[in-house]
Motif scaffolding. Structure first.
Motif, PDB file in Angstrom:
ATOM      1  N   ILE A 195       0.845  -1.192   0.000  1.00 51.01           N
ATOM      2  CA  ILE A 195       0.000   0.000   0.000  1.00 51.01           C
ATOM      3  C   ILE A 195       0.887   1.251   0.000  1.00 51.01           C
ATOM      4  CG2 ILE A 195      -1.781   1.306   1.229  1.00 51.01           C
ATOM      5  CD1 ILE A 195      -2.861  -1.291   0.198  1.00 51.01           C
ATOM      6  N   ALA A 196       0.668   2.120  -0.991  1.00 59.22           N
ATOM      7  CA  ALA A 196       1.436   3.369  -1.073  1.00 59.22           C
ATOM      8  C   ALA A 196       0.652   4.548  -0.528  1.00 59.22           C
ATOM      9  CB  ALA A 196       1.843   3.643  -2.521  1.00 59.22           C
ATOM     10  N   GLU A 197      -0.660   4.514  -0.738  1.00 55.51           N
ATOM     11  CA  GLU A 197      -1.495   5.659  -0.352  1.00 55.51           C
ATOM     12  C   GLU A 197      -2.938   5.195  -0.278  1.00 55.51           C
ATOM     13  OE1 GLU A 197      -2.496  10.128  -2.195  1.00 55.51           O
ATOM     14  OE2 GLU A 197      -0.898   8.874  -3.061  1.00 55.51           O
ATOM     15  N   VAL A 198      -3.720   5.753   0.622  1.00 50.48           N
ATOM     16  CA  VAL A 198      -5.142   5.404   0.735  1.00 50.48           C
ATOM     17  C   VAL A 198      -5.985   6.629   0.435  1.00 50.48           C
ATOM     18  CG1 VAL A 198      -4.682   3.580   2.403  1.00 50.48           C
ATOM     19  CG2 VAL A 198      -5.276   5.859   3.211  1.00 50.48           C
ATOM     20  N   GLY A 199      -7.153   6.380  -0.142  1.00 50.09           N
ATOM     21  CA  GLY A 199      -8.074   7.454  -0.460  1.00 50.09           C
ATOM     22  C   GLY A 199      -8.982   7.788   0.708  1.00 50.09           C
ATOM     23  N   ALA A 200      -9.830   8.772   0.494  1.00 51.21           N
ATOM     24  CA  ALA A 200     -10.757   9.214   1.533  1.00 51.21           C
ATOM     25  C   ALA A 200     -11.674   8.078   1.969  1.00 51.21           C
ATOM     26  CB  ALA A 200     -11.589  10.386   1.009  1.00 51.21           C
ATOM     27  N   GLY A 201     -11.889   7.992   3.263  1.00 54.53           N
ATOM     28  CA  GLY A 201     -12.822   7.008   3.805  1.00 54.53           C
ATOM     29  C   GLY A 201     -12.245   5.628   3.988  1.00 54.53           C
ATOM     30  N   VAL A 202     -10.975   5.402   3.629  1.00 56.93           N
ATOM     31  CA  VAL A 202     -10.376   4.074   3.759  1.00 56.93           C
ATOM     32  C   VAL A 202      -9.687   3.972   5.116  1.00 56.93           C
ATOM     33  CG1 VAL A 202      -8.665   2.453   2.861  1.00 56.93           C
ATOM     34  CG2 VAL A 202     -10.047   3.832   1.279  1.00 56.93           C
ATOM     35  N   THR A 203     -10.158   3.053   5.944  1.00 55.56           N
ATOM     36  CA  THR A 203      -9.586   2.876   7.284  1.00 55.56           C
ATOM     37  C   THR A 203      -8.981   1.490   7.489  1.00 55.56           C
ATOM     38  OG1 THR A 203     -11.757   2.185   8.138  1.00 55.56           O
ATOM     39  CG2 THR A 203     -11.198   4.534   8.291  1.00 55.56           C
ATOM     40  N   ALA A 204      -9.267   0.554   6.572  1.00 50.80           N
ATOM     41  CA  ALA A 204      -8.822  -0.826   6.758  1.00 50.80           C
ATOM     42  C   ALA A 204      -7.372  -1.038   6.340  1.00 50.80           C
ATOM     43  CB  ALA A 204      -9.724  -1.768   5.965  1.00 50.80           C
ATOM     44  N   TRP A 205      -6.798  -0.083   5.617  1.00 47.95           N
ATOM     45  CA  TRP A 205      -5.453  -0.244   5.098  1.00 47.95           C
ATOM     46  C   TRP A 205      -4.577   0.944   5.471  1.00 47.95           C
ATOM     47  CZ3 TRP A 205      -4.842  -5.001   3.393  1.00 47.95           C
ATOM     48  CH2 TRP A 205      -5.937  -5.681   2.842  1.00 47.95           C
ATOM     49  N   THR A 206      -3.280   0.657   5.648  1.00 45.37           N
ATOM     50  CA  THR A 206      -2.313   1.726   5.915  1.00 45.37           C
ATOM     51  C   THR A 206      -1.101   1.530   5.018  1.00 45.37           C
ATOM     52  OG1 THR A 206      -1.306   0.429   7.695  1.00 45.37           O
ATOM     53  CG2 THR A 206      -3.017   2.012   8.308  1.00 45.37           C
ATOM     54  N   ALA A 207      -0.378   2.604   4.780  1.00 41.89           N
ATOM     55  CA  ALA A 207       0.797   2.553   3.919  1.00 41.89           C
ATOM     56  C   ALA A 207       1.797   1.515   4.423  1.00 41.89           C
ATOM     57  CB  ALA A 207       1.448   3.925   3.837  1.00 41.89           C
ATOM     58  N   GLY A 208       2.360   0.764   3.472  1.00 39.56           N
ATOM     59  CA  GLY A 208       3.374  -0.222   3.798  1.00 39.56           C
ATOM     60  C   GLY A 208       2.874  -1.647   3.926  1.00 39.56           C
ATOM     61  N   GLN A 209       1.560  -1.855   4.015  1.00 43.24           N
ATOM     62  CA  GLN A 209       1.040  -3.216   4.144  1.00 43.24           C
ATOM     63  C   GLN A 209       1.239  -3.998   2.843  1.00 43.24           C
ATOM     64  OE1 GLN A 209      -2.985  -1.933   5.893  1.00 43.24           O
ATOM     65  NE2 GLN A 209      -2.718  -3.983   6.757  1.00 43.24           N
ATOM     66  N   ARG A 210       1.615  -5.262   2.988  1.00 48.88           N
ATOM     67  CA  ARG A 210       1.798  -6.156   1.838  1.00 48.88           C
ATOM     68  C   ARG A 210       0.428  -6.714   1.434  1.00 48.88           C
ATOM     69  NH1 ARG A 210       4.493 -10.673   2.286  1.00 48.88           N
ATOM     70  NH2 ARG A 210       6.252 -10.466   0.831  1.00 48.88           N
ATOM     71  N   VAL A 211       0.120  -6.693   0.143  1.00 48.75           N
ATOM     72  CA  VAL A 211      -1.215  -7.091  -0.311  1.00 48.75           C
ATOM     73  C   VAL A 211      -1.160  -7.853  -1.632  1.00 48.75           C
ATOM     74  CG1 VAL A 211      -2.444  -5.205   0.850  1.00 48.75           C
ATOM     75  CG2 VAL A 211      -1.533  -4.857  -1.461  1.00 48.75           C
ATOM     76  N   VAL A 212      -2.228  -8.598  -1.882  1.00 42.24           N
ATOM     77  CA  VAL A 212      -2.507  -9.207  -3.179  1.00 42.24           C
ATOM     78  C   VAL A 212      -3.811  -8.620  -3.684  1.00 42.24           C
ATOM     79  CG1 VAL A 212      -3.007 -11.336  -4.435  1.00 42.24           C
ATOM     80  CG2 VAL A 212      -1.335 -11.355  -2.584  1.00 42.24           C
ATOM     81  N   LEU A 213      -3.820  -8.161  -4.916  1.00 43.63           N
ATOM     82  CA  LEU A 213      -5.026  -7.567  -5.491  1.00 43.63           C
ATOM     83  C   LEU A 213      -5.903  -8.634  -6.125  1.00 43.63           C
ATOM     84  CD1 LEU A 213      -2.986  -5.195  -5.194  1.00 43.63           C
ATOM     85  CD2 LEU A 213      -3.984  -4.211  -7.258  1.00 43.63           C
TER      86      LEU A 213
END
Length: 337
Positions: free
Chosen positions: A72-90
Motif C-alpha cells: 500500500i502506497a497511499e489510501v483514499g478518503a474514507g479508507v480505514t482498513a489499510w495503511t501505507a506499507g502493508q503487503r497485499v494481493v489484489l
C-alpha cells in the motif's frame, strides 16, 4: 504531476507499448498500490493477439496485468482498513453494479509501477509468502481452485482428469491432490508437461494423441470413467475427448477460453448418462484468496516453484513472447517494476 511507467495495450491495433503515464491518485474508497510483482498469463497473450477482447473497457487502451502483488502506497478518503506499507494481493477483478470487471482487461491492471484498487478488492499477503508467489495466486491458482471446489464440486476419492497442464492446469493437479481426488489423470501432448504433471501429483499422464487413451482411463478408474474432467486448453477436440471418458453423471468443466463452437457428438448418449458441461471463469476472490494464502502459509501448498522467471517491467514484450512460444516451458513469468 508524478509520472510512472506502464505496459499499455492499444486494443484497435493490438500494440503493446511501454509508456510514461500520470501516476494515479486514489479516490474515495480506493487505495494506491506500489506494484512489486505482476504475473504474465496466457490471457494476456490472447488479448495481444486478438483472441480475447475486453467487454467493458472505457476507451481503447488498457494497462495489462490481472495478477498483482505489492505494498500500500497511499489510501483514499474514507479508507480505514489499510495503511501505507502493508503487503497485499489484489483481486483479479472487481464487481461494479453487479457486473464483474477484470483487472488489466476492462480497467488498468498491474503491469505498471503503481496500480489502483477498490479498498475491498485486495487481501493481506503474509510475510512468509514472496511477492512473486503471491502475485500468481489471483488467477493461476485461484481460477483452478474455484473450478475444482465450486464449479466442479470435486469430492474426495473422485476420479478426475485435467486436460492441458500449463500455467493453470499444473496447479489444478496440485489442488486436486490437496482435496483428495483419486485417481488424477493428466492429459497433454507435451512430454515436458506430462512430466510436470506427474511431479505435481498426477497418478497418470497421457498424451492426448494416444489411441489407447480411453482404455487407459478405463483401466485406472476400474471401468467407471471420470467423475469430473477439466479443460484448461480451450480446444474443441480436447472437450470432445474429455466427454468420451466421462462417467455417468460426470461433469466437464470448461476453464480454458476459446471463441470456437462447443459441440456434443452424441447428444443422446450425453443425455442418457445425465452428464453436464459447466462453464467456469475466475473465482470467488474474497473466499478463494484467503483460503489459498492460509494453505500456503500453513505449508499445505507451495507454488514458489511455479515462478519460472522474473523480468523487469521494461521487458514485458519479451515475457509475452517467451510465454507464447513456450520458450523454456514456463509455468508463470513475473514482471517486477
Amino acid at each position: 504531476m508524478e509520472r510512472m511507467l506502464a505496459a499499455r495495450l492499444h486494443i484497435p491495433t493490438r500494440t503493446l507499448r511501454l509508456d510514461e503515464v500520470p501516476r494515479p491518485r486514489p479516490g474515495e474508497g480506493e487505495v494506491l498500490v506500489k506494484v512489486e510483482a505482476a504475473g504474465v498469463c496466457l490471457s494476456d497473450v490472447h488479448l495481444i493477439d486478438g483472441t480475447l477482447t475486453p467487454l467493458f473497457l472505457q476507451g481503447d487502451t488498457v494497462t495489462l496485468g490481472h495478477e498483482v502483488s505489492g505494498t500500500i502506497a497511499e489510501v483514499g478518503a474514507g479508507v480505514t482498513a489499510w495503511t501505507a506499507g502493508q503487503r497485499v494481493v489484489l483481486y483479479a477483478g472487481e464487481v461494479r453494479d453487479g457486473v464483474t470487471y477484470t483487472r488489466g482487461v476492462d480497467y488498468d491492471g498491474g503491469w505498471a509501477e503503481y496500480a489502483l484498487s477498490a479498498a475491498d478488492a485486495l487481501t493481506p499477503l503474509p510475510d512468509s509468502v514472496s511477492f512473486e508467489e503471491g502475485a500468481i495466486i489471483p488467477d493461476a491458482v485461484s481460477t483452478p481452485w474455484g473450478a475444482i471446489t465450486a464449479t466442479g464440486a470435486v469430492r474426495p476419492a473422485e476420479a478426475v482428469g485435467v486436460w492441458g497442464v500449463g500455467g493453470l492446469g499444473v496447479h489444478a493437479v496440485q489442488l486436486l491432490r490437496a482435496v483428495g481426488a483419486c485417481p488424477i489423470v493428466a492429459v497433454d501432448p507435451s512430454p515436458v508437461a506430462r512430466e510436470r504433471a506427474l511431479a505435481a501429483g498426477a497418478d497418470l499422464a497421457l498424451d492426448s494423441a494416444d489411441p489407447g487413451l480411453r482404455e487407459a482411463v478405463a483401466a485406472v478408474t476400474g471401468g467407471a470413467g471420470l467423475a469430473a474432467a477439466f479443460d484448461f486448453a480451450g480446444v474443441p477436440t480436447v472437450r470432445e475427448q474429455a466427454l468420451s471418458v466421462l462417467a455417468p453423471k460426470g461433469r466437464l468443466v470448461l476453464v480454458g477460453l476459446t471463441d470456437k463452437p462447443l459441440s456434443v457428438t452424441d447428444g443422446t448418449r450425453f443425455s442418457y448418462l445425465q452428464q453436464q458441461i459447466l462453464g467456469h471463469y475466475g473465482s470467488d476472490m474474497p473466499v478463494a484468496l484467503p483460503q489459498l494464502l492460509r494453505l500456503i502459509q500453513g505449508g499445505r501448498l507451495d507454488f514458489s516453484g511455479s515462478v519460472s522467471g522474473v523480468l523487469p517491467l521494461s521487458e514485458a514484450a519479451e515475457a509475452v513472447a517467451r510465454l507464447e512460444k513456450k520458450e523454456g516451458n514456463p509455468i508463470r513469468l513475473v514482471l517486477r517494476p
